[in-house]
Design a protein around this motif. Structure first.
Motif: not given
Length: 387
Positions: A92-95, A98-101, A131-135, A172-176
């Protein structure tokens, strides 16, 4: 129109409070999670605590302190080690990007028994990945909707782009709202990064009216909404539209069927931030207008005319080179208007390593094959023009 083979497997969950769906999403991947994040901004905005609360029934291990221009050593190597030792099921990548890369490189390296650098440099092709999930908390790179990333190896001054279909995030979670606290500097740099992703696809040999219109609209949206975000950081509508423009940036959707450009500005900027560790978006903003001016000629001018007329509303009745030059000047002035430093000297880069960096780019980026070919001498001239 060029042939293409396109698939985007990433699920986008977009909007306010969508993070509430996180436990339901994560349960399909397993119980052992590597939580990767950066320097601590997610703690300041309460996102770290929220994630831990939502995932209280999971077994979580952490990889903090991933830097901008993410480093192979220690971040990628440390992440791979944790994944192997703790038998991680999902990351779980949060940021930001760069964090996701960095997380993408870890996801592949965790399933490889050799040196992960083999995968990043395509010496070996990955056969599987975690598997990768990201916020996402920063609108910029579009890494949340593509299969690639960029990793820096400090000891060799390499900043290497790496892409593999196995590395698309599954969700991918995208909360503005999570971008409200982004600084003015990083908001502006994120805009410049996203705009350059579009430029790298727009300035090419073969394009379509559909793609041109999509990209021209995105450029106008980024310029308008970035200024709104800088004026009012909590303007939800502006943050949301900016975020979606950035998300589309690198997964190819802007330019399906277009010919390749060679991504010359990224090729050049990778050297700048590898050698000097500058902010990627700022480096792109500095060199892009100089690249534009350097490549302006009879072959390229019509693309600049279309860009100038459709994005900036420049009078199309003028001489084509006059229109092109006004478009380039307008690009420079926009970046300047959002307070991006527009000279390399302003970000700590002087004349001393120009030739060394130009040689590095010429040997590693293949820009002699770009839409507007660049040899080593051209790259050095663009760097010098940017000082």
């Amino acid at each position: 129109m060029q042939n293409f083979d396109y698939q985007t497997p990433t699920r986008l969950i977009f909007g306010k409070d969508v993070i509430e769906e996180l436990p339901e999403v994560m349960k399909q991947f397993g119980k052992r999670i590597l939580l990767s994040y950066g320097s601590g901004s997610i703690k300041k905005i309460g996102l770290y605590d929220k994630v831990k609360e939502l995932l209280k029934d999971y077994e979580i291990y952490e990889l903090p302190d991933i830097q901008p221009n993410p480093k192979y050593d220690p971040s990628v190597l440390d992440g791979v080690k944790i994944c192997k030792e703790k038998n991680i099921d999902v990351i779980l990548a949060v940021g930001g990007g760069s964090v996701l890369d960095c997380t993408k490189a870890i996801a592949a390296g965790a399933k490889y028994e050799g040196d992960p650098w083999d995968l990043i440099t395509y010496k070996v092709k990955a056969k599987e990945a975690l598997p990768i999930v990201d916020i996402i908390t920063l609108a910029a790179t579009g890494s949340e909707y593509d299969a690639g990333g960029v990793i820096s190896r400090t000891e060799t001054n390499d900043k290497t782009g790496y892409s593999d279909p196995l590395l698309y995030p599954v969700v991918s979670f995208l909360d503005p709202v999570y971008t409200f606290s982004v600084s003015k500097k990083q908001t502006a740099a994120g805009c410049a990064d996203a705009m350059n992703h579009i430029f790298e696809q727009y300035f090419c040999e073969d394009s379509t009216l559909l793609n041109d219109g999509f990209m021209e609209s995105a450029l106008k949206s980024l310029m308008i909404n970035t200024k709104k975000c800088l004026e009012n950081p909590e303007d939800y509508t502006a943050r949301a539209e900016m975020m979606l423009c950035c998300t589309y940036g690198c997964n190819g959707i802007y330019s399906l069927g277009n010919s390749e450009s060679g991504w010359p500005c990224h090729g050049m900027e990778h050297a700048l931030s590898a050698y000097y560790d500058i902010t990627h978006g700022e480096g792109l903003a500095i060199i892009t207008p100089r690249w534009m001016k350097h490549i302006l000629n009879e072959k390229t001018v019509e693309r600049f005319v279309k860009y100038g007329v459709n994005v900036f509303g420049i009078d199309e009745k003028q001489d084509k080179f006059a229109i092109a030059e006004q478009a380039i000047d307008a690009t420079y002035k926009f970046f300047e208007s959002i307070n991006i430093p527009m000279h390399l000297k302003d970000v700590g880069i002087d004349e001393s390593r120009i030739d060394e960096m130009a040689k590095h780019v010429a040997e590693n980026e293949g820009l002699e094959e770009a839409w507007a070919p660049l040899l080593e001498k051209d790259i050095a001239e663009i760097f010098r023009e940017s000082l």
